[in-house]
Design an enzyme around this catalytic site. Structure first.
Site, PDB file in Angstrom:
ATOM      1  N   TYR A  68      19.261   4.652  11.008  1.00 14.83           N
ATOM      2  CA  TYR A  68      19.446   3.391  10.302  1.00 14.83           C
ATOM      3  C   TYR A  68      20.352   2.486  11.126  1.00 14.83           C
ATOM      4  CZ  TYR A  68      17.697   5.885   6.152  1.00 14.83           C
ATOM      5  OH  TYR A  68      16.949   6.620   5.262  1.00 14.83           O
ATOM      6  N   PHE A 217      12.501   5.322  -2.037  1.00 17.71           N
ATOM      7  CA  PHE A 217      11.764   4.186  -2.607  1.00 17.71           C
ATOM      8  C   PHE A 217      11.565   4.372  -4.114  1.00 17.71           C
ATOM      9  CE2 PHE A 217       9.899   4.187   1.840  1.00 17.71           C
ATOM     10  CZ  PHE A 217      10.792   3.234   2.299  1.00 17.71           C
ATOM     11  N   PRO A 218      12.646   4.618  -4.862  1.00 11.17           N
ATOM     12  CA  PRO A 218      12.498   4.907  -6.294  1.00 11.17           C
ATOM     13  C   PRO A 218      12.064   3.700  -7.119  1.00 11.17           C
ATOM     14  CG  PRO A 218      14.814   4.678  -5.740  1.00 11.17           C
ATOM     15  CD  PRO A 218      14.061   4.657  -4.438  1.00 11.17           C
ATOM     16  N   LEU A 219      12.084   2.502  -6.513  1.00  9.65           N
ATOM     17  CA  LEU A 219      11.785   1.298  -7.284  1.00  9.65           C
ATOM     18  C   LEU A 219      10.619   0.498  -6.714  1.00  9.65           C
ATOM     19  CD1 LEU A 219      15.434   0.082  -7.953  1.00  9.65           C
ATOM     20  CD2 LEU A 219      13.930   1.354  -9.476  1.00  9.65           C
ATOM     21  N   GLY A 220       9.822   1.093  -5.824  1.00 12.16           N
ATOM     22  CA  GLY A 220       8.766   0.334  -5.166  1.00 12.16           C
ATOM     23  C   GLY A 220       7.380   0.686  -5.639  1.00 12.16           C
ATOM     24  N   GLY A 221       6.398  -0.142  -5.232  1.00 10.62           N
ATOM     25  CA  GLY A 221       4.995   0.205  -5.398  1.00 10.62           C
ATOM     26  C   GLY A 221       4.349  -0.160  -6.711  1.00 10.62           C
ATOM     27  N   PHE A 222       4.957  -1.049  -7.498  1.00 13.29           N
ATOM     28  CA  PHE A 222       4.377  -1.398  -8.793  1.00 13.29           C
ATOM     29  C   PHE A 222       3.307  -2.472  -8.631  1.00 13.29           C
ATOM     30  CE2 PHE A 222       8.614   0.155  -9.944  1.00 13.29           C
ATOM     31  CZ  PHE A 222       8.285   1.076 -10.920  1.00 13.29           C
ATOM     32  N   PRO A 224       0.907  -5.462 -10.426  1.00 16.80           N
ATOM     33  CA  PRO A 224       1.275  -6.413 -11.491  1.00 16.80           C
ATOM     34  C   PRO A 224       1.136  -5.831 -12.896  1.00 16.80           C
ATOM     35  CG  PRO A 224       0.023  -7.540  -9.788  1.00 16.80           C
ATOM     36  CD  PRO A 224       0.003  -6.074  -9.433  1.00 16.80           C
ATOM     37  N   LEU A 225       0.079  -5.069 -13.145  1.00 15.96           N
ATOM     38  CA  LEU A 225      -0.106  -4.480 -14.468  1.00 15.96           C
ATOM     39  C   LEU A 225       0.964  -3.439 -14.768  1.00 15.96           C
ATOM     40  CD1 LEU A 225      -3.989  -4.061 -14.761  1.00 15.96           C
ATOM     41  CD2 LEU A 225      -2.513  -5.632 -16.044  1.00 15.96           C
TER      42      LEU A 225
END
Length: 294
Positions: A68, A217-222, A224-225
Site C-alpha cells: 500500500y 471490500f465489505p461495502l462494494g459491489g451493490f 442499483p436495485l
C-alpha cells in the site's frame, strides 16, 4: 507517542486470533495511501489522526500491507502508533508487489516473500509480525493454483519466530484446505459483502473451526436495485445504508472480523456507530435476499 487503546465497547465484541484477542470491529489502512493506493496521502497529519482515532476508539486490529503506497501505509502506522499498545495487532499481507505502472503483480517465491517480510518489519518498526496473510490469486480475484511452496516458506519463518500467526487472502476454499494441511491458520481474508456471497459455505466451515473470516471490500459491489433494497431497510431501522451493511456482516457469523477503511475520522465514527445497529430476524431475511441467499 506511546499508543494506548481507550477501553470501549465496540460492535461485535472480541475474537481470538490464535493467542491474540482482537476487536471484531477493526480498521483497514488501504485508503490512507494516495490515489489508486500509490504514493502518500494529501494530508499526512489527517491520515495519522485517523489511525490514532481508531486506537482511541478501542480498535485492536489494524490491517495493512507493504504494497500500500508502497510502504506509505506501514510508515504512517509506525509514525502514528509506535510504540504499539500491547493489545494492538497489526496484520499484514505478502505475496504481491507494486510495479511502476501501479499494477499488482504477484511475488510469491520464497526469496520474494522473505524480502517482503523484512520490509514489513522495517517499515512497521517490529521485531516480529503478529499475523501475516499470504495473498493468493491476482488483482482479478482468486485463481486455482498450488499454495504449498509459498505457504511453506511462511511456515518456516513462523518456526523461526519472525511470524506469530498465519492466514490466507484472496484464496479459494481448496487453497484454504491445502494450507491447513500444512500448518494451522487463524484467518482468511477474502472479498465478501452483503451483495457478494460466494464464500458463504467457507465462512460457515471456518466458524466451526474457530478460524476468523475477514471480508475485504465489505461495502462494494451493490447494483442499483440492491442499493435500493439496502436503503429501504436502513430507513426503517434509522441507519445510514453502508454502516448497516457492516452491521449485517457482524451478525452474519461470529467469526467475521471487519476492517473497513476510511481516511476520515468522522467516517470512522459513523461506521462504528452504524455497525452497532441490532437487526431483527425480518431485517436479516430481507437483507439476505440482496445477495441471493435463500
Amino acid at each position: 507517542m506511546n499508543s494506548t487503546a481507550t477501553t470501549t465497547d465496540l460492535p461485535g465484541g472480541l475474537w481470538s486470533l490464535g493467542d491474540r484477542s482482537v476487536t471484531r470491529f477493526g480498521y483497514g489502512g488501504m485508503q490512507l495511501a494516495g490515489p489508486y493506493v500509490v504514493g502518500p496521502p494529501k494530508d499526512r497529519d489527517a491520515a495519522r489522526a485517523v489511525l490514532r482515532a481508531a486506537v482511541e476508539s478501542g480498535i485492536t486490529h489494524i490491517d495493512t500491507s507493504e504494497s500500500y503506497g508502497p510502504k506509505v501505509v506501514n510508515e504512517l502506522i509506525r509514525e502514528a502508533l509506535h510504540p504499539y499498545a500491547p493489545d494492538l495487532v497489526v496484520a499484514t499481507k505478502v505475496g504481491g508487489r507494486r510495479d511502476a505502472a501501479g499494477g499488482w503483480p504477484t511475488a510469491r517465491k520464497p526469496d520474494e516473500l522473505r524480502r517482503q517480510i523484512d520490509d514489513n518489519l522495517e517499515t512497521l518498526g517490529l521485531e516480529h509480525l503478529d499475523l501475516v496473510h499470504l495473498r493468493m490469486g491476482d488483482a482479478t480475484g482468486p485463481v486455482p493454483e498450488p499454495v504449498e511452496e509459498a505457504f511453506a516458506a511462511l511456515v518456516d519463518l513462523q518456526r523461526q519466530g519472525i511470524i506469530r500467526h498465519l492466514g490466507l487472502s484472496n484464496a479459494t476454499a481448496q487453497q484454504v484446505a491445502e494450507a491447513q494441511a500444512i500448518a494451522p491458520i487463524v484467518s482468511v481474508q477474502n472479498g465478501y459483502n452483503l451483495a457478494t456471497r460466494g464464500d458463504d459455505e467457507l465462512i460457515d466451515r471456518l466458524a466451526d473451526e474457530g478460524v476468523a473470516y475477514i471480508p475485504f471490500f465489505p461495502l462494494g459491489g451493490f447494483s442499483p436495485l440492491q442499493a435500493q433494497a439496502l436503503s429501504t431497510v436502513a430507513e426503517r431501522v434509522g441507519s445510514a445504508p453502508l454502516p448497516l451493511a457492516l452491521a449485517w456482516l457482524l451478525q452474519r457469523s461470529p467469526n467475521i472480523l471487519l476492517i473497513p477503511g476510511t481516511s476520515s475520522v468522522e467516517h470512522l465514527r459513523e461506521n462504528i456507530a452504524g455497525s452497532a445497529t441490532i437487526l431483527s430476524a425480518d431485517d436479516i431475511r430481507e437483507l439476505d435476499s440482496i445477495g441471493g441467499r435463500p
